[in-house]
Write a protein that holds these residues in place. Structure first.
Motif, PDB file in Angstrom:
ATOM      1  N   LYS A   1      34.664  36.907  49.290  1.00  0.00           N
ATOM      2  CA  LYS A   1      34.465  36.864  47.834  1.00  0.00           C
ATOM      3  C   LYS A   1      34.970  38.145  47.198  1.00  0.00           C
ATOM      4  CE  LYS A   1      30.497  33.745  47.383  1.00  0.00           C
ATOM      5  NZ  LYS A   1      29.117  33.607  46.908  1.00  0.00           N
ATOM      6  N   LEU A   2      34.642  39.264  47.832  1.00  0.00           N
ATOM      7  CA  LEU A   2      35.055  40.562  47.299  1.00  0.00           C
ATOM      8  C   LEU A   2      36.570  40.691  47.284  1.00  0.00           C
ATOM      9  CD1 LEU A   2      34.520  43.429  46.302  1.00  0.00           C
ATOM     10  CD2 LEU A   2      34.247  44.132  48.694  1.00  0.00           C
TER      11      LEU A   2
ATOM     12  N   LEU B   1      42.216  38.556  42.394  1.00  0.00           N
ATOM     13  CA  LEU B   1      42.279  37.854  41.106  1.00  0.00           C
ATOM     14  C   LEU B   1      42.451  38.845  39.967  1.00  0.00           C
ATOM     15  CD1 LEU B   1      42.064  35.226  39.478  1.00  0.00           C
ATOM     16  CD2 LEU B   1      39.575  35.478  39.531  1.00  0.00           C
ATOM     17  N   GLY B   2      41.818  40.004  40.105  1.00  0.00           N
ATOM     18  CA  GLY B   2      41.942  41.028  39.078  1.00  0.00           C
ATOM     19  C   GLY B   2      43.325  41.635  38.987  1.00  0.00           C
TER      20      GLY B   2
ATOM     21  N   MET C   1      28.471  38.068  39.549  1.00  0.00           N
ATOM     22  CA  MET C   1      28.889  39.177  40.412  1.00  0.00           C
ATOM     23  C   MET C   1      28.818  40.513  39.670  1.00  0.00           C
ATOM     24  SD  MET C   1      32.103  37.303  42.328  1.00  0.00           S
ATOM     25  CE  MET C   1      32.804  38.790  43.006  1.00  0.00           C
ATOM     26  N   MET C   2      29.135  40.487  38.360  1.00  0.00           N
ATOM     27  CA  MET C   2      29.106  41.750  37.615  1.00  0.00           C
ATOM     28  C   MET C   2      27.683  42.235  37.379  1.00  0.00           C
ATOM     29  SD  MET C   2      30.148  40.689  33.690  1.00  0.00           S
ATOM     30  CE  MET C   2      29.570  42.187  32.918  1.00  0.00           C
TER      31      MET C   2
ATOM     32  N   GLU D   1      32.882  45.946  40.298  1.00  0.00           N
ATOM     33  CA  GLU D   1      34.218  46.380  39.885  1.00  0.00           C
ATOM     34  C   GLU D   1      35.221  45.245  40.017  1.00  0.00           C
ATOM     35  OE1 GLU D   1      37.497  49.913  40.781  1.00  0.00           O
ATOM     36  OE2 GLU D   1      35.580  49.916  41.825  1.00  0.00           O
ATOM     37  N   ALA D   2      35.156  44.537  41.164  1.00  0.00           N
ATOM     38  CA  ALA D   2      36.088  43.421  41.369  1.00  0.00           C
ATOM     39  C   ALA D   2      35.876  42.349  40.305  1.00  0.00           C
ATOM     40  CB  ALA D   2      35.898  42.833  42.766  1.00  0.00           C
ATOM     41  N   ALA D   3      34.603  42.040  39.999  1.00  0.00           N
ATOM     42  CA  ALA D   3      34.310  41.002  39.006  1.00  0.00           C
ATOM     43  C   ALA D   3      34.792  41.421  37.622  1.00  0.00           C
ATOM     44  CB  ALA D   3      32.812  40.717  38.986  1.00  0.00           C
TER      45      ALA D   3
END
Length: 813
Positions: free
Chosen positions: A294-295, A301-302, A325-326, A335-337
């Motif tokens: 997921k991470l 995706l970002g 996630m955020m 951060e990723a979200a």
């Protein structure tokens, strides 16, 4: 009865070439090897009670047909009735056949080996490949024999053949050899074989393309080969393209899709698919994958650049998951979200999806939280960017709670907090938060709440200071915000700009930059245009700083076509014209304004701008400016100096004779010009103003009529003014404005002008016969405001619709 056998039994799916293979042997074939029913060599011979031998599957089918049709159970060869269906395996015969087959197959493989070279005849190569296919389809063990005989590399070499038929057959053969055999797949993965196969995918709508994708699908069943296939440049891109093709063979599309499904076992392949528009596997991993996956998928995706449709699709699919996630306590996951949400929030439709999924409360919390739980500043910048994106969507933000006390984005506390952040963070976050306020003030429903919060916080001067920011994006955001605020707090902004800090000069420099026409220039011109037009102090400062000279030069360049047009051309020109018009509102109080208008012949400029078709605001403001200039004409006209009378004339007045002076203005009875006294008659502006009286925009018509009315004003020769309107064919358009009654303002102005026109007896007599005009005046007399009713009454007297009693009762008021 035996003749009813349908011959459909086909245990090996042999084609004609397969028959040829089976019959092309070195050792003779014995009749006892061949099944009487199938006419093919038996694999599992069995014997009936009468001693006849058949292929097991064939005789069982015969018995089944007899039973289903109700026929007697007979031997298909002798047609004699059988007492039993018992089948006795012919073990010795089967062994003999197997030995015979093995010897012949070995010989055939050796013959195929000798034929598989690029120097062989096409027919021999095709037959050799077909024989290999037959052997592999006949028995899985034969695939090991093919591998051990080193035939696979030889078949791969056939992919380089100049014959399309050979290449197609080679691809087909490799697929058959690879089916359900991991070792054969591994051998095919050696060297450049897979690269060669992928090359065939680019052959548009060909048999080779279909065979190549079938082979690639078979190879992709091996997990170890998935990474190798995906690592080939262009492989996934081509496969993704095939799945979306509308001209492709449906079976080929299905195979390409299944191949991609197999390749999804490798994360790198999922990333490539996402990059090439196949996002579903990546999104599925974000929704269902283990935490580490997921991470990594959210992080990737970002980094993706998504088109608008993709942003909406992603927001709908994983928007809620990313929002959750955020909220996580894991900073990496947050951060990723955030970075992924940043990528999918820049399109209005996707931003609305995220708002509906609940993105606003956690965003505000991230931005406003301070202390040990606060986000690092670099992530607060991302949060501010997302908030700026979603606010641009035009959603109704005063209905969405974002705080614990049901506050909304436009609540005073929230706006105060945002203003505090703007004053206490770095340029990057300041810029994004200013963009948030820009988005909110774009909404008619939200702008007044934001204005109230800014006033109560005393942040006006702080916001104005950003005009001088060295960062262009920050400066643009601040100017756009102030532009939105200016209609609602123009005086506060004018007071702030009148200071000595230099923001006014900075705005003028932005407007005058010689870089085409930018959004920043359009916003700066609009901001200056919206400031109170009668603020004499601001206008004087603009005169001192040369603002009007700068604006004039830009307007002229646009008129002459020197400045290239773009989407900001119209708002920029509208702003410039409105700024230039400011100087006409202070003519009575500012001699420098008159001097400027004369020096640059602004009356001629505004007259020309009247013909800016399609630019309603430009036409309206130009007419208003001409009204202001024309009202000043009677004060600027140079009246003739008459010579003093002589001695005789002073003693004997009968000897006196007034001198005749030619060249005087009919309207102002002095020396006039468009440039020096702003006389509309001299500038031929009257015809252009009359032409605007049938404009679709009521504001343009009102401005034009107001300017025309200066020809009928006190202090000028009204009778000559009426004559001038007659010559310009302006009487009927003015009457039409009265008849149409489009707005109260127009009616008020039209009634005033018509009353002045009707003071001319000839026109009054002519109009008195028009019932429509009389009706319009009566309506105004009955229903308009008090001042207009008085004027309408006088107009009705001119056309004898109301008796004039002034002569009968001279002493009455």
């Amino acid at each position: 009865m035996a003749g009813s056998w349908d011959g459909s039994y086909d245990p090996g799916s042999q084609s004609d070439e397969s028959h040829h293979f089976e019959r092309s042997h070195l050792e003779p074939i014995y009749d006892s090897f061949v099944c009487p029913l199938t006419k093919q060599v038996m694999r599992d011979p069995v014997t009936l009670e009468n001693g006849q031998t058949f292929e097991r599957e064939a005789i069982e089918k015969w018995f089944k047909e007899c039973k289903e049709s109700g026929r007697k159970l007979v031997c298909p060869l002798t047609l004699k009735e059988l007492r039993s269906t018992d089948l006795n395996p012919s073990i010795a015969l089967r062994h003999t056949i197997e030995e015979w087959t093995a010897r012949n197959e070995a010989v055939q493989l050796d013959m195929a080996r000798r034929s598989l070279s690029l120097g062989s005849q096409e027919a021999d190569i095709l037959l050799a490949l077909k024989n290999v296919q037959y052997l592999c389809l006949k028995s899985r063990s034969n695939k090991h024999i093919v591998r051990n005989a080193d035939l696979i590399p030889m078949i791969v070499d056939m992919l380089k053949s100049g014959s399309r038929r050979v290449r197609c057959r080679a691809l087909e053969t490799l697929r058959i050899v690879a089916e359900e055999d991991a070792e054969n797949k591994e051998i095919m993965a050696e060297g450049d074989t897979i690269r060669t196969i992928v090359k065939f995918l680019s052959h548009e709508l060909s048999k080779e393309r279909e065979e190549a994708v079938s082979l690639l699908y078979e190879l992709s069943k091996s997990e170890t080969l998935c990474e190798k296939i995906g690592s080939l440049n262009g492989a996934i891109l081509i496969l993704v393209g095939m799945t979306s093709s509308k001209s492709e063979n449906l079976l080929t599309v299905e195979k390409a899709d299944k191949t991609l499904e197999n390749l999804e076992r490798c994360e790198n392949n999922i990333r490539q698919m996402a990059e090439n528009g196949r996002l579903h596997p990546l999104l599925t991993q974000i929704l269902e994958g283990p935490p580490e996956t997921k991470l990594s998928m959210a992080t990737y995706l970002g980094e993706l650049v998504l088109n608008n449709d993709m942003q909406v699709f992603v927001a709908r699919t994983v928007g809620l998951a990313l929002i959750n996630m955020m909220k996580s306590g894991n900073l990496q996951l947050r951060e990723a979200a955030l970075k992924a949400l940043n990528q999918i929030s820049s399109f209005d439709a996707s931003a609305r999806v995220l708002i509906e999924e609940g993105i606003l409360p956690p965003l505000i919390k991230d931005l406003l939280t301070v202390g040990s739980n606060q986000l690092p500043m670099r992530l607060k910048e991302v949060s501010a960017t997302i908030l700026a994106n979603v606010v641009q969507s035009g959603y109704d933000f005063d209905s969405i709670p974002v705080g614990s006390d049901h506050q909304t984005l436009v609540s005073e506390d929230i706006v105060h907090n945002l203003l505090h952040l703007i004053s206490n963070t770095g340029p990057a976050i300041e810029c994004k938060l200013l963009q948030v306020l820009v988005g909110l003030t774009n909404s008619p429903n939200a702008v007044l709440d934001v204005v109230a919060a800014i006033k109560s916080s005393g942040a006006t001067i702080s916001l104005v200071q950003f005009i001088e920011a060295p960062q262009k994006e920050l400066r643009l955001a601040s100017i756009k915000l102030l532009r939105n605020l200016s209609p609602h707090m123009g005086q506060e902004l004018a007071d702030a700009l009148r200071g000595t800090a230099g923001q006014l000069g900075s705005l003028i420099r932005v407007i005058s930059e010689n870089i085409g026409i930018t959004e920043e220039q359009a916003a700066a011109a609009g901001l200056l245009a919206d400031l109170p037009e009668r603020d004499l102090g601001l206008t004087r400062q603009m005169l001192d700083e040369g603002a009007f000279q700068t604006v004039f030069s830009r307007v002229v360049r646009i008129q002459q076509g020197e400045t290239r047009g773009n989407r900001f051309m119209t708002p920029y020109l509208e702003g410039l014209v409105r700024v230039l018009a400011r100087v006409t509102f202070v003519l009575a109080d500012e001699p420098d304004a008159i001097a400027l208008c004369r020096e640059y012949n602004l009356a001629a400029v505004f007259t020309e701008l009247l013909q800016s078709n399609g630019l309603d605001k430009v036409q309206m403001v130009s007419a208003m400016s001409l009204e202001n200039l024309s009202q000043e004409s009677k004060n600027l006209t140079k009246l003739p100096e008459l010579p003093a009378p002589g001695v005789c004339a002073s003693i004997f007045p009968c000897f006196s004779k007034q001198p005749v002076i030619t060249g005087l203005c009919r309207l102002h009875r002095g020396t006039c010009s468009l440039k020096d006294s702003f006389c509309l008659l001299e500038g031929q502006a009257v015809e252009k103003l009359v032409a605007l009286l049938d404009h679709q925009n009521e504001q343009v018509v009102e401005a034009a009529l107001a300017a025309i009315s200066t020809l009928l004003d006190d202090g000028v020769d009204i009778e000559q003014g009426v004559n001038i309107l007659c010559e310009a064919e302006g009487i009927k358009p003015i009457l039409d404005v009265l008849l149409e009654k489009r707005t109260e303002n127009l009616r008020r102005r039209a009634v005033w002008a018509v009353e002045r026109i009707l003071r001319t007896d000839e026109i009054a007599y002519e109009i008195s016969g028009d019932p429509n005009v009389s009706t319009a005046l009566v309506d105004s007399f009955q229903h308009a405001d008090y001042r207009t009713r008085q004027i309408a009454e006088r107009a009705l007297k001119h056309v004898d619709k109301i008796p004039n009693f002034s002569g009968i009762f001279p002493n009455m008021g």
